[in-house]
Design a protein around this motif. Structure first.
Motif, PDB file in Angstrom:
ATOM      1  N   LEU A  41     -42.147 -50.380  -3.431  1.00 30.38           N
ATOM      2  CA  LEU A  41     -42.537 -49.040  -2.983  1.00 30.38           C
ATOM      3  C   LEU A  41     -41.311 -48.149  -2.799  1.00 30.38           C
ATOM      4  CD1 LEU A  41     -44.760 -47.099  -1.957  1.00 30.38           C
ATOM      5  CD2 LEU A  41     -44.430 -48.119   0.309  1.00 30.38           C
ATOM      6  N   LEU A  42     -40.251 -48.700  -2.217  1.00 28.93           N
ATOM      7  CA  LEU A  42     -39.029 -47.919  -2.013  1.00 28.93           C
ATOM      8  C   LEU A  42     -38.376 -47.552  -3.339  1.00 28.93           C
ATOM      9  CD1 LEU A  42     -37.618 -49.742   1.102  1.00 28.93           C
ATOM     10  CD2 LEU A  42     -38.412 -47.364   0.988  1.00 28.93           C
ATOM     11  N   ARG A  99     -32.451 -42.114   3.600  1.00 31.43           N
ATOM     12  CA  ARG A  99     -33.235 -43.217   4.149  1.00 31.43           C
ATOM     13  C   ARG A  99     -34.338 -42.680   5.065  1.00 31.43           C
ATOM     14  NH1 ARG A  99     -28.253 -44.677   3.146  1.00 31.43           N
ATOM     15  NH2 ARG A  99     -27.717 -46.780   2.439  1.00 31.43           N
ATOM     16  N   LEU A 100     -34.017 -41.639   5.832  1.00 31.54           N
ATOM     17  CA  LEU A 100     -35.011 -41.045   6.725  1.00 31.54           C
ATOM     18  C   LEU A 100     -36.178 -40.462   5.919  1.00 31.54           C
ATOM     19  CD1 LEU A 100     -35.939 -40.271   9.551  1.00 31.54           C
ATOM     20  CD2 LEU A 100     -34.542 -38.199   9.369  1.00 31.54           C
ATOM     21  N   SER A 127     -41.720 -40.704   3.921  1.00 31.83           N
ATOM     22  CA  SER A 127     -42.637 -40.618   2.775  1.00 31.83           C
ATOM     23  C   SER A 127     -43.423 -41.908   2.537  1.00 31.83           C
ATOM     24  CB  SER A 127     -41.885 -40.221   1.502  1.00 31.83           C
ATOM     25  OG  SER A 127     -41.034 -41.263   1.080  1.00 31.83           O
ATOM     26  N   THR A 128     -42.859 -43.038   2.933  1.00 32.58           N
ATOM     27  CA  THR A 128     -43.552 -44.315   2.702  1.00 32.58           C
ATOM     28  C   THR A 128     -44.294 -44.817   3.930  1.00 32.58           C
ATOM     29  OG1 THR A 128     -41.617 -45.627   3.343  1.00 32.58           O
ATOM     30  CG2 THR A 128     -41.851 -45.050   0.986  1.00 32.58           C
ATOM     31  N   GLY A 129     -43.927 -44.297   5.106  1.00 32.31           N
ATOM     32  CA  GLY A 129     -44.530 -44.787   6.339  1.00 32.31           C
ATOM     33  C   GLY A 129     -43.901 -46.084   6.829  1.00 32.31           C
ATOM     34  N   LEU A 130     -42.852 -46.536   6.157  1.00 29.84           N
ATOM     35  CA  LEU A 130     -42.161 -47.753   6.584  1.00 29.84           C
ATOM     36  C   LEU A 130     -41.208 -47.429   7.734  1.00 29.84           C
ATOM     37  CD1 LEU A 130     -41.246 -49.277   3.092  1.00 29.84           C
ATOM     38  CD2 LEU A 130     -43.011 -50.090   4.696  1.00 29.84           C
ATOM     39  N   GLU A 186     -35.843 -48.983  10.267  1.00 32.51           N
ATOM     40  CA  GLU A 186     -35.059 -50.218  10.195  1.00 32.51           C
ATOM     41  C   GLU A 186     -35.439 -51.025   8.946  1.00 32.51           C
ATOM     42  OE1 GLU A 186     -32.346 -53.215  10.790  1.00 32.51           O
ATOM     43  OE2 GLU A 186     -32.390 -51.164  11.555  1.00 32.51           O
ATOM     44  N   THR A 187     -36.709 -51.054   8.607  1.00 32.87           N
ATOM     45  CA  THR A 187     -37.150 -51.752   7.395  1.00 32.87           C
ATOM     46  C   THR A 187     -36.551 -51.088   6.168  1.00 32.87           C
ATOM     47  OG1 THR A 187     -39.222 -52.430   8.445  1.00 32.87           O
ATOM     48  CG2 THR A 187     -39.175 -52.418   6.020  1.00 32.87           C
ATOM     49  N   VAL A 188     -36.587 -49.764   6.132  1.00 35.08           N
ATOM     50  CA  VAL A 188     -36.001 -49.021   5.009  1.00 35.08           C
ATOM     51  C   VAL A 188     -34.510 -49.321   4.917  1.00 35.08           C
ATOM     52  CG1 VAL A 188     -35.446 -46.712   4.123  1.00 35.08           C
ATOM     53  CG2 VAL A 188     -37.745 -47.203   5.000  1.00 35.08           C
TER      54      VAL A 188
END
Length: 153
Positions: free
Chosen positions: A41-42, A81-82, A87-90, A93-95
Protein backbone atom coordinates in the motif's frame (compact mmCIF):
# COMPACT_ATOMS: atom_id res chain seq x y z
CA UNK A 1 -28.36 13.37 13.06
CA UNK A 2 -27.64 10.44 10.80
CA UNK A 3 -27.26 11.10 7.06
CA UNK A 4 -29.80 9.31 4.90
CA UNK A 5 -28.38 6.40 2.90
CA UNK A 6 -28.53 6.93 -0.83
CA UNK A 7 -29.59 3.77 -2.59
CA UNK A 8 -28.39 3.41 -6.13
CA UNK A 9 -29.65 0.42 -8.10
CA UNK A 10 -26.19 -1.19 -8.23
CA UNK A 11 -24.53 0.28 -5.13
CA UNK A 12 -23.77 -3.08 -3.46
CA UNK A 13 -22.49 -4.60 -6.72
CA UNK A 14 -20.26 -1.57 -7.33
CA UNK A 15 -18.89 -1.65 -3.76
CA UNK A 16 -18.26 -5.40 -3.98
CA UNK A 17 -16.60 -5.15 -7.39
CA UNK A 18 -14.31 -2.31 -6.31
CA UNK A 19 -13.29 -4.15 -3.13
CA UNK A 20 -12.57 -7.29 -5.14
CA UNK A 21 -10.56 -5.24 -7.64
CA UNK A 22 -8.44 -3.68 -4.89
CA UNK A 23 -7.79 -7.04 -3.24
CA UNK A 24 -6.78 -8.63 -6.54
CA UNK A 25 -4.41 -5.73 -7.23
CA UNK A 26 -2.81 -6.17 -3.82
CA UNK A 27 -2.50 -9.94 -4.34
CA UNK A 28 -0.57 -9.48 -7.57
CA UNK A 29 1.91 -7.07 -5.95
CA UNK A 30 2.37 -8.30 -2.42
CA UNK A 31 4.95 -10.93 -3.39
CA UNK A 32 7.36 -8.10 -4.18
CA UNK A 33 7.19 -6.99 -0.55
CA UNK A 34 7.43 -10.31 1.29
CA UNK A 35 3.62 -10.60 1.52
CA UNK A 36 3.42 -7.31 3.41
CA UNK A 37 0.20 -5.56 2.38
CA UNK A 38 1.07 -2.38 4.28
CA UNK A 39 4.34 -2.07 2.40
CA UNK A 40 2.50 -2.74 -0.86
CA UNK A 41 0.00 0.00 0.00
CA UNK A 42 2.82 2.41 0.85
CA UNK A 43 4.65 1.64 -2.40
CA UNK A 44 1.45 2.38 -4.36
CA UNK A 45 0.86 5.58 -2.39
CA UNK A 46 4.43 6.79 -2.96
CA UNK A 47 4.48 5.99 -6.67
CA UNK A 48 1.03 7.50 -7.23
CA UNK A 49 2.01 10.70 -5.44
CA UNK A 50 5.35 10.86 -7.27
CA UNK A 51 3.58 10.77 -10.65
CA UNK A 52 0.56 12.86 -9.66
CA UNK A 53 1.72 16.07 -11.35
CA UNK A 54 2.69 14.23 -14.54
CA UNK A 55 -0.57 12.30 -14.86
CA UNK A 56 -2.67 15.43 -14.23
CA UNK A 57 -0.88 17.61 -16.78
CA UNK A 58 -2.37 16.85 -20.24
CA UNK A 59 0.89 17.52 -22.08
CA UNK A 60 3.04 15.46 -19.71
CA UNK A 61 0.43 12.71 -19.50
CA UNK A 62 0.47 12.38 -23.29
CA UNK A 63 4.25 12.03 -23.28
CA UNK A 64 4.51 9.61 -20.34
CA UNK A 65 1.22 7.69 -20.58
CA UNK A 66 3.02 4.51 -21.63
CA UNK A 67 6.19 2.93 -20.30
CA UNK A 68 8.04 3.77 -23.52
CA UNK A 69 9.74 6.69 -21.80
CA UNK A 70 10.87 6.94 -18.17
CA UNK A 71 9.54 9.92 -16.23
CA UNK A 72 12.55 11.95 -15.05
CA UNK A 73 12.80 12.02 -11.26
CA UNK A 74 12.89 15.82 -11.46
CA UNK A 75 9.20 15.68 -12.43
CA UNK A 76 8.31 13.52 -9.41
CA UNK A 77 6.44 15.03 -6.51
CA UNK A 78 8.10 13.72 -3.33
CA UNK A 79 5.80 12.62 -0.52
CA UNK A 80 6.36 12.94 3.21
CA UNK A 81 5.91 10.17 5.74
CA UNK A 82 3.18 12.23 7.42
CA UNK A 83 1.29 12.55 4.13
CA UNK A 84 1.60 8.78 3.66
CA UNK A 85 0.22 8.19 7.12
CA UNK A 86 -2.72 10.49 6.43
CA UNK A 87 -3.49 9.12 2.97
CA UNK A 88 -3.26 5.44 3.93
CA UNK A 89 -4.64 5.63 7.46
CA UNK A 90 -1.59 3.77 8.75
CA UNK A 91 -0.08 4.93 12.05
CA UNK A 92 2.94 7.23 11.67
CA UNK A 93 5.23 4.77 13.45
CA UNK A 94 4.17 1.97 11.08
CA UNK A 95 4.85 4.21 8.08
CA UNK A 96 8.24 5.15 9.51
CA UNK A 97 9.25 1.50 10.02
CA UNK A 98 7.92 0.29 6.66
CA UNK A 99 9.54 3.17 4.76
CA UNK A 100 12.86 2.48 6.51
CA UNK A 101 12.62 -1.14 5.33
CA UNK A 102 11.77 -0.01 1.78
CA UNK A 103 14.79 2.32 1.78
CA UNK A 104 16.95 -0.55 2.99
CA UNK A 105 15.52 -2.78 0.23
CA UNK A 106 16.48 -0.08 -2.29
CA UNK A 107 12.93 0.51 -3.50
CA UNK A 108 12.46 4.01 -2.08
CA UNK A 109 14.90 6.92 -1.70
CA UNK A 110 14.91 10.18 0.23
CA UNK A 111 14.61 12.95 -2.34
CA UNK A 112 16.92 15.96 -2.01
CA UNK A 113 13.83 18.21 -2.24
CA UNK A 114 12.42 16.53 0.86
CA UNK A 115 10.17 13.52 0.94
CA UNK A 116 10.23 10.09 -0.61
CA UNK A 117 10.42 8.88 -4.18
CA UNK A 118 10.48 5.51 -5.85
CA UNK A 119 14.10 4.73 -6.79
CA UNK A 120 14.55 5.64 -10.48
CA UNK A 121 16.32 2.38 -11.41
CA UNK A 122 13.30 0.42 -10.16
CA UNK A 123 11.27 2.13 -12.85
CA UNK A 124 13.98 1.81 -15.49
CA UNK A 125 14.21 -1.96 -14.84
CA UNK A 126 10.43 -2.33 -14.64
CA UNK A 127 8.91 -5.09 -16.78
CA UNK A 128 5.46 -3.69 -17.63
CA UNK A 129 4.21 -6.91 -19.21
CA UNK A 130 4.94 -9.06 -16.19
CA UNK A 131 3.51 -6.59 -13.70
CA UNK A 132 0.68 -5.02 -15.67
CA UNK A 133 -0.83 -8.03 -17.42
CA UNK A 134 -2.49 -9.35 -14.25
CA UNK A 135 -3.64 -5.81 -13.41
CA UNK A 136 -5.04 -5.34 -16.90
CA UNK A 137 -6.99 -8.62 -16.63
CA UNK A 138 -8.25 -7.47 -13.26
CA UNK A 139 -9.35 -4.08 -14.65
CA UNK A 140 -11.08 -5.73 -17.62
CA UNK A 141 -12.90 -8.04 -15.22
CA UNK A 142 -14.10 -5.06 -13.15
CA UNK A 143 -15.42 -3.19 -16.17
CA UNK A 144 -16.94 -6.34 -17.66
CA UNK A 145 -18.98 -7.07 -14.52
CA UNK A 146 -20.11 -3.46 -14.19
CA UNK A 147 -20.91 -3.15 -17.92
CA UNK A 148 -22.81 -6.43 -18.17
CA UNK A 149 -25.08 -5.48 -15.28
CA UNK A 150 -25.68 -1.93 -16.50
CA UNK A 151 -24.03 -0.44 -13.39
CA UNK A 152 -21.94 1.94 -15.51
CA UNK A 153 -24.92 3.56 -17.17
Amino acid sequence: MKKPVVYEPYSRLIAHSIAEFVLRCAETMEGSFNNDYEMTLLFLAISTRNEHHVMNDPELRERYASFDEVIPSSLYTPVSRLALSRSTGLPRETVRRKVAAMIEMGVVVEDKRGGLCIRQTIIEDFDPEAVLEPQLRNLRRLFSVLSETGALE
